[in-house]
Design a protein around this motif. Structure first.
Motif, short mmCIF file in Angstrom:
data_model
loop_
_atom_site.label_atom_id
_atom_site.label_comp_id
_atom_site.label_asym_id
_atom_site.label_seq_id
_atom_site.Cartn_x
_atom_site.Cartn_y
_atom_site.Cartn_z
N PRO A 6 0.72 -1.22 0.10
CA PRO A 6 0.09 -0.05 0.03
C PRO A 6 0.62 1.21 0.06
CG PRO A 6 -0.75 -1.51 1.44
CD PRO A 6 0.51 -2.13 1.09
N GLU A 7 2.15 1.45 0.58
CA GLU A 7 2.86 2.54 0.84
C GLU A 7 4.07 2.75 -0.28
OE1 GLU A 7 5.40 -0.84 1.58
OE2 GLU A 7 3.37 -0.43 2.33
N THR A 8 3.86 1.50 -1.31
CA THR A 8 4.98 1.59 -2.42
C THR A 8 4.74 2.92 -3.27
OG1 THR A 8 5.32 -0.68 -2.33
CG2 THR A 8 6.05 0.27 -4.12
N MET A 120 -5.89 -3.18 -3.48
CA MET A 120 -5.53 -4.15 -4.77
C MET A 120 -6.36 -5.29 -4.75
SD MET A 120 -3.38 -2.59 -6.40
CE MET A 120 -2.99 -4.20 -7.47
N THR A 121 -7.12 -5.73 -4.04
CA THR A 121 -8.25 -6.67 -4.11
C THR A 121 -9.62 -6.28 -3.76
OG1 THR A 121 -8.15 -7.17 -1.52
CG2 THR A 121 -6.49 -8.18 -2.96
N GLN A 122 -10.58 -7.19 -4.30
CA GLN A 122 -11.90 -6.82 -4.15
C GLN A 122 -12.23 -6.76 -2.73
OE1 GLN A 122 -15.23 -9.83 -5.23
NE2 GLN A 122 -15.92 -8.15 -6.77
N GLU A 123 -11.63 -7.86 -1.99
CA GLU A 123 -11.85 -7.79 -0.32
C GLU A 123 -11.73 -6.69 0.33
OE1 GLU A 123 -11.13 -8.27 3.68
OE2 GLU A 123 -9.61 -8.02 2.07
N ALA A 124 -10.48 -6.03 -0.02
CA ALA A 124 -9.95 -4.83 0.53
C ALA A 124 -11.12 -3.41 0.19
CB ALA A 124 -8.71 -4.45 0.04
N ILE A 180 -9.03 -10.80 -15.90
CA ILE A 180 -9.53 -11.57 -14.87
C ILE A 180 -9.57 -10.91 -13.39
CG2 ILE A 180 -9.61 -13.83 -13.70
CD1 ILE A 180 -10.29 -13.79 -16.76
N GLY A 181 -8.14 -10.66 -13.12
CA GLY A 181 -8.07 -9.93 -11.77
C GLY A 181 -8.46 -8.32 -11.81
N GLN A 182 -8.90 -7.85 -12.84
CA GLN A 182 -9.03 -6.26 -13.26
C GLN A 182 -7.84 -5.56 -12.48
OE1 GLN A 182 -13.87 -7.26 -12.28
NE2 GLN A 182 -12.98 -5.37 -11.53
N ARG A 183 -6.68 -5.83 -13.14
CA ARG A 183 -5.62 -5.37 -12.35
C ARG A 183 -4.63 -4.59 -13.51
NH1 ARG A 183 -2.15 -7.28 -7.19
NH2 ARG A 183 -0.23 -6.40 -7.76
N PHE A 184 -4.13 -3.54 -13.10
CA PHE A 184 -3.04 -3.03 -13.99
C PHE A 184 -1.77 -2.96 -13.22
CE2 PHE A 184 -6.84 -0.53 -15.69
CZ PHE A 184 -6.37 -0.87 -16.92
N ASP A 185 -0.51 -3.39 -13.61
CA ASP A 185 0.91 -3.49 -13.21
C ASP A 185 1.44 -2.59 -14.12
OD1 ASP A 185 0.53 -5.09 -10.87
OD2 ASP A 185 -0.02 -6.67 -11.94
N GLY A 186 1.95 -1.32 -13.69
CA GLY A 186 2.98 -0.60 -14.60
C GLY A 186 4.10 0.04 -13.84
N MET A 203 -2.81 -1.03 -9.46
CA MET A 203 -4.34 -0.74 -9.17
C MET A 203 -5.19 -2.00 -9.63
SD MET A 203 -5.38 2.18 -11.64
CE MET A 203 -4.51 3.31 -10.63
N ARG A 204 -6.31 -2.05 -8.62
CA ARG A 204 -7.25 -3.12 -9.16
C ARG A 204 -8.62 -2.21 -9.40
NH1 ARG A 204 -12.75 -4.89 -7.78
NH2 ARG A 204 -12.72 -7.05 -8.56
N TYR A 205 -9.10 -2.03 -10.61
CA TYR A 205 -10.27 -1.33 -10.91
C TYR A 205 -11.33 -2.26 -10.75
CZ TYR A 205 -10.01 -3.98 -15.42
OH TYR A 205 -10.23 -5.04 -16.46
N ALA A 206 -12.52 -1.24 -10.77
CA ALA A 206 -13.78 -1.74 -10.48
C ALA A 206 -14.84 -0.84 -11.03
CB ALA A 206 -14.17 -1.71 -8.95
N TRP A 207 -15.58 -1.53 -11.87
CA TRP A 207 -16.71 -0.96 -12.75
C TRP A 207 -17.75 -0.22 -11.96
CZ3 TRP A 207 -14.72 -1.08 -17.28
CH2 TRP A 207 -14.09 -2.03 -17.88
N PRO A 208 -18.36 0.87 -12.34
CA PRO A 208 -19.40 1.45 -11.85
C PRO A 208 -20.47 0.50 -10.95
CG PRO A 208 -18.90 2.75 -13.59
CD PRO A 208 -18.27 1.35 -13.66
N SER A 209 -20.96 -0.53 -11.78
CA SER A 209 -21.99 -1.20 -10.96
C SER A 209 -21.49 -2.16 -10.01
CB SER A 209 -22.50 -2.27 -12.35
OG SER A 209 -21.38 -3.09 -12.61
N GLU A 210 -20.13 -2.30 -10.01
CA GLU A 210 -19.33 -3.22 -8.81
C GLU A 210 -19.48 -2.36 -7.69
OE1 GLU A 210 -15.49 -5.79 -8.20
OE2 GLU A 210 -15.69 -4.78 -9.90
#
Length: 248
Positions: A6-8, A120-124, A180-186, A203-210
């Motif tokens: 989280p701090e990186t 970074m996760t849906q759970e978080a 699948i993980g809805q994740r960007f690593d850059g 980052m782990r993106y989420a759609w507006p409906s989510e």
């Protein structure tokens, strides 16, 4: 990315963050947030991922009682070095916890510039919504500025963009996409005659409906979704500003 926490992002980018985002004028965000605060219940306001204080400092200058949470001590140090930044209480920690070290209830909690997706996760992300709802006063609001990604930019789930070319440096952004993980690593890549600097971001993106489902699970109700801080209609692409409310 291995060893990315989280701090990186803040620890690796604090010294260049304001320079690299100098084109992002916070005036509209500050004005809209101030209006929303006046419309809601009385009480302190909390920014998640307060960073260098780009939004919080001008809000506090209007007399709004503000708190902050951020995972990066380096980013908060930058905020505290700015005029007015030293007066804003900030807790170093995971923004999903919404923990300021007190039991106070907030009139508003907000997170800008798509920083919510640094969870970074849906759970978080679900946990953050639940903790925000727990800390909001009745009638309080959770405001998020989030980007809906344009996945057409990614060929074979990757992209390389040139952000700046100058006479003595080049800044690139290289990204891998995990659909699948809805994740960007850059990596932000700065190339100068002094060498190469890497600044990672994930980052782990989420759609507006989510996001709406996360809000419903937390007991929050949708109030507004705009296409920006000027309250323009949201047309389904680009950034959106969404307001959820805790029932009174």
């Amino acid at each position: 990315m291995n060893e990315y926490g989280p701090e990186t992002y803040g620890e690796r980018n604090a010294d260049v963050y304001d320079e690299w985002h100098a084109d992002l004028d916070p005036a509209d965000a500050v004005r809209c947030l101030a209006e929303l605060i006046k419309e809601g219940p009385a009480g302190p306001v909390l920014e998640l991922a307060v960073g260098t204080g780009r939004v919080t400092i001008p809000l506090a200058a209007q007399g709004i009682d503000l708190r902050g949470v951020d995972a990066s001590e380096a980013m908060v140090a930058r905020m505290r070095a700015k005029p007015g930044g030293e007066r804003i209480p900030v807790t170093i920690g995971d923004m999903a916890d919404v923990d300021t070290g007190t039991d106070e209830r907030f009139a508003m909690v907000f997170v800008v510039f798509t920083t919510f997706f640094f969870l970074m996760t849906q759970e978080a992300q679900v946990r953050c919504f639940a903790n925000v709802a727990r800390r909001l006063a009745p009638g309080g609001r959770f405001v998020l500025e989030c980007l809906v990604p344009d996945l057409a930019r990614y060929q074979r789930n990757q992209s390389l963009d040139t952000h700046r070319v100058d006479h003595d440096h080049v800044r690139l952004v290289a990204v891998r996409h995990d659909p699948i993980g809805q994740r960007f690593d850059g990596q932000h890549i700065l190339i100068t005659d002094q060498g190469i600097r890497l600044a990672p971001v994930s980052m782990r993106y989420a759609w507006p409906s989510e996001l709406d489902l996360m809000a419903r699970l937390a007991g929050l109700e949708p109030r507004h979704r705009w296409g920006g801080w000027r309250r323009e209609p949201y047309l389904g692409t680009g950034a959106h500003v969404t307001v959820y409310e805790k029932p009174a």
